[in-house]
Design a protein around this motif. Structure first.
Motif, PDB file in Angstrom:
ATOM      1  N   UNK A 124      41.141  37.973  40.274  1.00 35.41           N
ATOM      2  CA  UNK A 124      42.486  38.260  41.047  1.00 35.41           C
ATOM      3  C   UNK A 124      43.429  37.198  40.509  1.00 35.41           C
ATOM      4  N   UNK A 125      43.109  35.845  40.378  1.00 36.72           N
ATOM      5  CA  UNK A 125      43.748  34.778  40.221  1.00 36.72           C
ATOM      6  C   UNK A 125      44.266  35.039  38.515  1.00 36.72           C
ATOM      7  N   UNK A 126      43.569  35.350  37.715  1.00 37.14           N
ATOM      8  CA  UNK A 126      43.731  35.605  36.323  1.00 37.14           C
ATOM      9  C   UNK A 126      44.762  36.667  36.192  1.00 37.14           C
ATOM     10  N   UNK A 127      44.646  37.823  37.072  1.00 38.05           N
ATOM     11  CA  UNK A 127      45.535  38.859  36.959  1.00 38.05           C
ATOM     12  C   UNK A 127      47.088  38.485  37.374  1.00 38.05           C
ATOM     13  N   UNK A 128      46.923  37.652  38.456  1.00 38.84           N
ATOM     14  CA  UNK A 128      48.238  36.905  38.842  1.00 38.84           C
ATOM     15  C   UNK A 128      49.086  36.183  37.659  1.00 38.84           C
ATOM     16  N   UNK A 129      48.228  35.430  37.078  1.00 40.22           N
ATOM     17  CA  UNK A 129      48.638  34.469  35.980  1.00 40.22           C
ATOM     18  C   UNK A 129      49.284  35.409  34.880  1.00 40.22           C
ATOM     19  N   UNK A 130      48.648  36.344  34.558  1.00 39.91           N
ATOM     20  CA  UNK A 130      49.059  37.336  33.326  1.00 39.91           C
ATOM     21  C   UNK A 130      50.203  37.893  33.791  1.00 39.91           C
ATOM     22  N   UNK A 131      50.413  38.145  35.011  1.00 43.53           N
ATOM     23  CA  UNK A 131      51.681  38.975  35.160  1.00 43.53           C
ATOM     24  C   UNK A 131      52.733  37.825  36.124  1.00 43.53           C
ATOM     25  N   UNK A 132      52.546  36.563  35.653  1.00 42.70           N
ATOM     26  CA  UNK A 132      53.599  35.628  36.338  1.00 42.70           C
ATOM     27  C   UNK A 132      54.025  35.688  37.756  1.00 42.70           C
ATOM     28  N   UNK A 133      53.025  36.245  38.561  1.00 39.88           N
ATOM     29  CA  UNK A 133      53.139  36.243  40.120  1.00 39.88           C
ATOM     30  C   UNK A 133      52.556  34.897  40.838  1.00 39.88           C
ATOM     31  N   UNK A 134      53.246  34.603  41.933  1.00 37.96           N
ATOM     32  CA  UNK A 134      53.004  33.334  42.429  1.00 37.96           C
ATOM     33  C   UNK A 134      51.932  33.178  43.487  1.00 37.96           C
ATOM     34  N   UNK A 135      51.607  34.471  43.844  1.00 39.30           N
ATOM     35  CA  UNK A 135      50.477  34.249  44.817  1.00 39.30           C
ATOM     36  C   UNK A 135      49.306  33.696  44.563  1.00 39.30           C
ATOM     37  N   UNK A 136      48.454  32.899  45.442  1.00 38.57           N
ATOM     38  CA  UNK A 136      47.188  32.133  45.102  1.00 38.57           C
ATOM     39  C   UNK A 136      46.159  33.024  45.877  1.00 38.57           C
ATOM     40  N   UNK A 137      44.996  32.740  45.300  1.00 39.65           N
ATOM     41  CA  UNK A 137      43.659  33.219  45.679  1.00 39.65           C
ATOM     42  C   UNK A 137      42.721  32.136  46.224  1.00 39.65           C
ATOM     43  N   UNK A 138      42.343  32.482  47.446  1.00 40.17           N
ATOM     44  CA  UNK A 138      41.267  31.545  48.177  1.00 40.17           C
ATOM     45  C   UNK A 138      39.859  32.148  48.474  1.00 40.17           C
ATOM     46  N   UNK A 139      38.921  31.590  48.131  1.00 36.76           N
ATOM     47  CA  UNK A 139      37.693  32.097  48.324  1.00 36.76           C
ATOM     48  C   UNK A 139      36.497  31.252  49.098  1.00 36.76           C
ATOM     49  N   UNK A 140      36.056  31.622  50.322  1.00 41.19           N
ATOM     50  CA  UNK A 140      35.074  30.878  50.950  1.00 41.19           C
ATOM     51  C   UNK A 140      33.695  31.111  50.567  1.00 41.19           C
ATOM     52  N   UNK A 141      32.955  30.121  50.190  1.00 38.25           N
ATOM     53  CA  UNK A 141      31.568  30.312  49.774  1.00 38.25           C
ATOM     54  C   UNK A 141      30.578  29.826  50.826  1.00 38.25           C
ATOM     55  N   UNK A 142      29.531  30.182  50.879  1.00 45.10           N
ATOM     56  CA  UNK A 142      28.459  29.410  51.772  1.00 45.10           C
ATOM     57  C   UNK A 142      27.927  28.459  50.844  1.00 45.10           C
ATOM     58  N   UNK A 143      27.285  27.468  51.280  1.00 46.03           N
ATOM     59  CA  UNK A 143      26.578  26.476  50.242  1.00 46.03           C
ATOM     60  C   UNK A 143      25.383  27.084  49.572  1.00 46.03           C
ATOM     61  N   UNK A 144      24.429  27.829  50.522  1.00 45.58           N
ATOM     62  CA  UNK A 144      23.252  28.448  50.124  1.00 45.58           C
ATOM     63  C   UNK A 144      23.783  29.532  48.808  1.00 45.58           C
ATOM     64  N   UNK A 145      24.806  30.005  48.878  1.00 48.17           N
ATOM     65  CA  UNK A 145      25.317  30.998  48.144  1.00 48.17           C
ATOM     66  C   UNK A 145      25.500  30.382  46.740  1.00 48.17           C
ATOM     67  N   UNK A 146      25.455  29.081  46.529  1.00 45.41           N
ATOM     68  CA  UNK A 146      25.656  28.382  45.365  1.00 45.41           C
ATOM     69  C   UNK A 146      24.763  28.129  44.641  1.00 45.41           C
ATOM     70  N   UNK A 147      23.568  28.840  45.099  1.00 47.24           N
ATOM     71  CA  UNK A 147      22.157  28.874  44.394  1.00 47.24           C
ATOM     72  C   UNK A 147      22.631  29.868  43.227  1.00 47.24           C
ATOM     73  N   UNK A 148      23.450  30.837  43.381  1.00 47.61           N
ATOM     74  CA  UNK A 148      23.478  32.151  42.576  1.00 47.61           C
ATOM     75  C   UNK A 148      24.333  31.699  41.341  1.00 47.61           C
TER      76      UNK A 148
END
Length: 266
Positions: A124-148
């Motif tokens: 999503x963030x890459x798409x916004x950059x490609x189209x010159x759009x100013x919105x941001x993307x935020x992602x909430x991860x779990x710490x155990x998820x970071x084993x992936x």
């Protein structure tokens, strides 16, 4: 209503939802209640009256098992009436145990299979950059998820493409499904790992609204940002805090009354 009062209301909703639906992951939901409250009250550019607003910031709840906390936060923000939360985990309800975007205004992506959210967020963030759009993307991860491994693939992609419009927040409560994160797969030195992957990284108290707001509001002009939010699983209810049992079990009627009294008193 202050953000602290909103977070208290979110916790109360979570306790009622998981107890009433006899569903799990109450500890995980309580640990991220402050993070979600700060995001939705103080950081995200969104319009609850127009959930599909094209210029909105995007939020991905990658730790989808804590869906009760997201639903409660969205209801508090006004995306839908809080009364609908009573349908959580009921047959035929849109409010499933893991996050679902179907029929729930404000949810961007159905999640629950861990390790996918940051990849979608990077896209999503890459798409916004490609189209010159100013919105941001935020992602909430779990710490155990970071084993992936897919989390780190996304981290490399984001750094490669200078996705400074992407923010990852890790709910670092140090417990995952079956025990402490460090006993499962050692994350430390966790902040240094993110920095080595090219992310502007900061560590904060994940229950301190001022620290969270400052960390989420100031972004790097070139690099993606990671906020390691140190939290307590089951935060707000003393008999749930730091107890792995509450990853899966729900409160009995007596435990619910006790938990609600404690949250209200705090």
């Amino acid at each position: 209503m202050t953000s602290t009062e909103t977070a208290r209301a979110v916790r109360e909703h979570v306790l009622r939802m998981t107890s009433g639906g006899r569903s799990s992951h109450v500890g995980s939901a309580l640990s991220c209640a402050d993070i979600l409250t700060v995001l939705y009250d103080l950081v995200l550019r969104i319009d609850e009256k127009n959930p599909d607003w094209s210029e909105r910031d995007r939020f991905i709840m990658s730790k989808g098992h804590a869906g009760a906390a997201l639903y409660a936060t969205l209801a508090q923000r006004g995306f839908f009436p809080t009364e609908l939360l009573d349908q959580h985990y009921q047959n035929g309800s849109f409010f499933s145990g893991h996050v679902s975007h179907v029929g729930v205004p404000g949810v961007e992506l159905s999640t629950g299979s861990l390790g996918h959210g940051l990849s979608v967020g990077a896209g999503l963030a890459w798409r916004a950059r490609q189209h010159g759009e100013q919105w941001r993307t935020y992602v909430l991860l779990g710490d155990g998820e970071c084993d992936e491994g897919s989390v780190w693939e996304a981290a490399m992609f984001a750094h490669t493409h200078d996705l400074h419009n992407l923010v990852a927040v890790v709910d670092y409560n140090k417990l995952q499904a079956m025990g402490p994160t460090e006993d499962t797969a050692k994350l430390e030195p966790f902040a240094d790992k993110w920095r080595a992957f090219g992310w502007d990284t900061i560590e904060v108290d994940g229950h301190d609204h001022d620290q969270l707001t400052a960390a989420l509001a100031i972004l790097s002009p070139t690099n993606p940002r990671c906020v390691l939010a140190h939290t307590v699983k089951g935060k707000g209810v003393s008999f749930m805090e730091n107890d792995i049992a509450w990853h899966y079990q729900h409160a009995s009627p007596d435990e619910l009354r006790s938990a609600l009294e404690e949250v209200a008193a705090r």
